[in-house]
Motif scaffolding. Structure first.
Motif, PDB file in Angstrom:
ATOM      1  N   MET A 116      -9.036  29.971  63.164  1.00 60.49           N
ATOM      2  CA  MET A 116      -8.229  30.819  63.142  1.00 60.49           C
ATOM      3  C   MET A 116      -6.622  30.873  64.630  1.00 60.49           C
ATOM      4  O   MET A 116      -7.246  29.986  65.215  1.00 60.49           O
ATOM      5  N   ILE A 117      -5.963  31.922  64.010  1.00 65.06           N
ATOM      6  CA  ILE A 117      -4.850  31.549  64.805  1.00 65.06           C
ATOM      7  C   ILE A 117      -4.786  33.095  65.703  1.00 65.06           C
ATOM      8  O   ILE A 117      -4.953  33.540  65.010  1.00 65.06           O
TER       9      ILE A 117
ATOM     10  N   VAL B 275      -6.066  37.459  53.769  1.00 69.24           N
ATOM     11  CA  VAL B 275      -7.299  38.881  53.735  1.00 69.24           C
ATOM     12  C   VAL B 275      -6.872  39.366  52.905  1.00 69.24           C
ATOM     13  O   VAL B 275      -6.178  40.814  53.897  1.00 69.24           O
ATOM     14  N   ARG B 276      -7.312  39.479  51.260  1.00 73.77           N
ATOM     15  CA  ARG B 276      -6.352  40.811  51.442  1.00 73.77           C
ATOM     16  C   ARG B 276      -7.961  41.469  50.398  1.00 73.77           C
ATOM     17  O   ARG B 276      -8.700  40.663  50.162  1.00 73.77           O
TER      18      ARG B 276
ATOM     19  N   HIS C 230     -17.305  37.805  67.817  1.00 73.35           N
ATOM     20  CA  HIS C 230     -16.171  38.056  66.735  1.00 73.35           C
ATOM     21  C   HIS C 230     -15.558  38.427  66.625  1.00 73.35           C
ATOM     22  O   HIS C 230     -15.104  39.663  67.188  1.00 73.35           O
ATOM     23  N   THR C 231     -14.614  38.105  66.005  1.00 69.76           N
ATOM     24  CA  THR C 231     -13.275  38.733  65.391  1.00 69.76           C
ATOM     25  C   THR C 231     -12.816  38.513  64.020  1.00 69.76           C
ATOM     26  O   THR C 231     -13.167  38.089  63.368  1.00 69.76           O
ATOM     27  N   LEU C 232     -12.907  40.306  63.913  1.00 70.87           N
ATOM     28  CA  LEU C 232     -13.235  40.982  62.788  1.00 70.87           C
ATOM     29  C   LEU C 232     -11.958  41.424  62.411  1.00 70.87           C
ATOM     30  O   LEU C 232     -10.951  42.073  63.141  1.00 70.87           O
ATOM     31  N   SER C 233     -10.791  40.912  60.823  1.00 69.57           N
ATOM     32  CA  SER C 233      -9.840  41.843  60.497  1.00 69.57           C
ATOM     33  C   SER C 233      -9.920  42.482  59.862  1.00 69.57           C
ATOM     34  O   SER C 233     -10.892  42.153  58.558  1.00 69.57           O
TER      35      SER C 233
ATOM     36  N   ALA D 288      -5.206  38.589  65.323  1.00 69.78           N
ATOM     37  CA  ALA D 288      -6.001  36.837  65.252  1.00 69.78           C
ATOM     38  C   ALA D 288      -5.047  36.563  63.339  1.00 69.78           C
ATOM     39  O   ALA D 288      -5.650  37.561  62.692  1.00 69.78           O
ATOM     40  N   ILE D 289      -5.478  35.844  63.414  1.00 69.98           N
ATOM     41  CA  ILE D 289      -5.044  35.236  62.099  1.00 69.98           C
ATOM     42  C   ILE D 289      -5.551  33.997  60.618  1.00 69.98           C
ATOM     43  O   ILE D 289      -5.919  33.540  61.858  1.00 69.98           O
TER      44      ILE D 289
END
Length: 166
Positions: free
Chosen positions: A84-85, A164-165, A6-9, A156-157
């Motif tokens: 995502m990038i 993501v606000r 998992h990639t968490l921002s 990542a974004i």
């Protein structure tokens, strides 16, 4: 349950001690952080943490609930791999005997990497890209002799205009 990466921002207040609190929470819950990158955002009072962990969905959900309780956490998003990038940066110092230098330069060219330092016995190569791209290049350079290697970790974004606000 299936274990997945998992990639968490995570948007957090840009204050001392926030990184320690968040990484400590993962540690206490028995998570190994595969990658962690932190930097300021377009708003100097907010930092973005990109955290990559391997986890079951249910376990990760428990950790994100605990993260939300931290005052310094503004927003958490589990980024969709399809939407995502992601990029990493790697610097690789490779042993370069004169006979093999042309082969190494060809690999650098194919991967659109850059030579950032040259010495009589080594080259330092800079490459950015996805994790799989970096791993492929590393594998091709390994037979020449990797002397040193350093990676930034994944950033990542999400794609598109969805921000993501808070």
């Amino acid at each position: 349950m299936m274990v997945m990466k998992h990639t968490l921002s995570v948007l957090v207040e840009n204050k001392p001690g926030v990184l320690a609190k968040i990484s400590g929470l993962f540690s206490r819950r028995g998570f190994n952080i595969d990658s962690l990158a932190v930097g300021p955002t377009e708003d100097e009072t907010i930092s973005r943490m990109t955290i990559v962990v391997e986890s079951e969905d249910r376990s990760l959900e428990q950790v994100t609930k605990q993260l939300h309780k931290l005052i310094s956490v503004i927003k958490i998003q589990d980024l969709d791999p399809e939407n995502m990038i992601e990029r990493e940066l790697i610097l690789i110092k490779v042993n370069t005997e004169p006979d093999f230098r042309p082969e190494i330069l060809e690999i650098v060219d194919i991967f659109r990497a850059k030579i950032v330092d040259v010495s009589p016995k080594s080259l330092v190569i800079e490459i950015t890209g996805t994790t799989s791209k970096l791993e492929a290049m590393e594998e091709l350079l390994r037979p020449y002799g990797i002397m040193e290697l350093v990676r930034t970790g994944r950033i990542a974004i999400s794609r598109g205009i969805k921000a993501v606000r808070a």
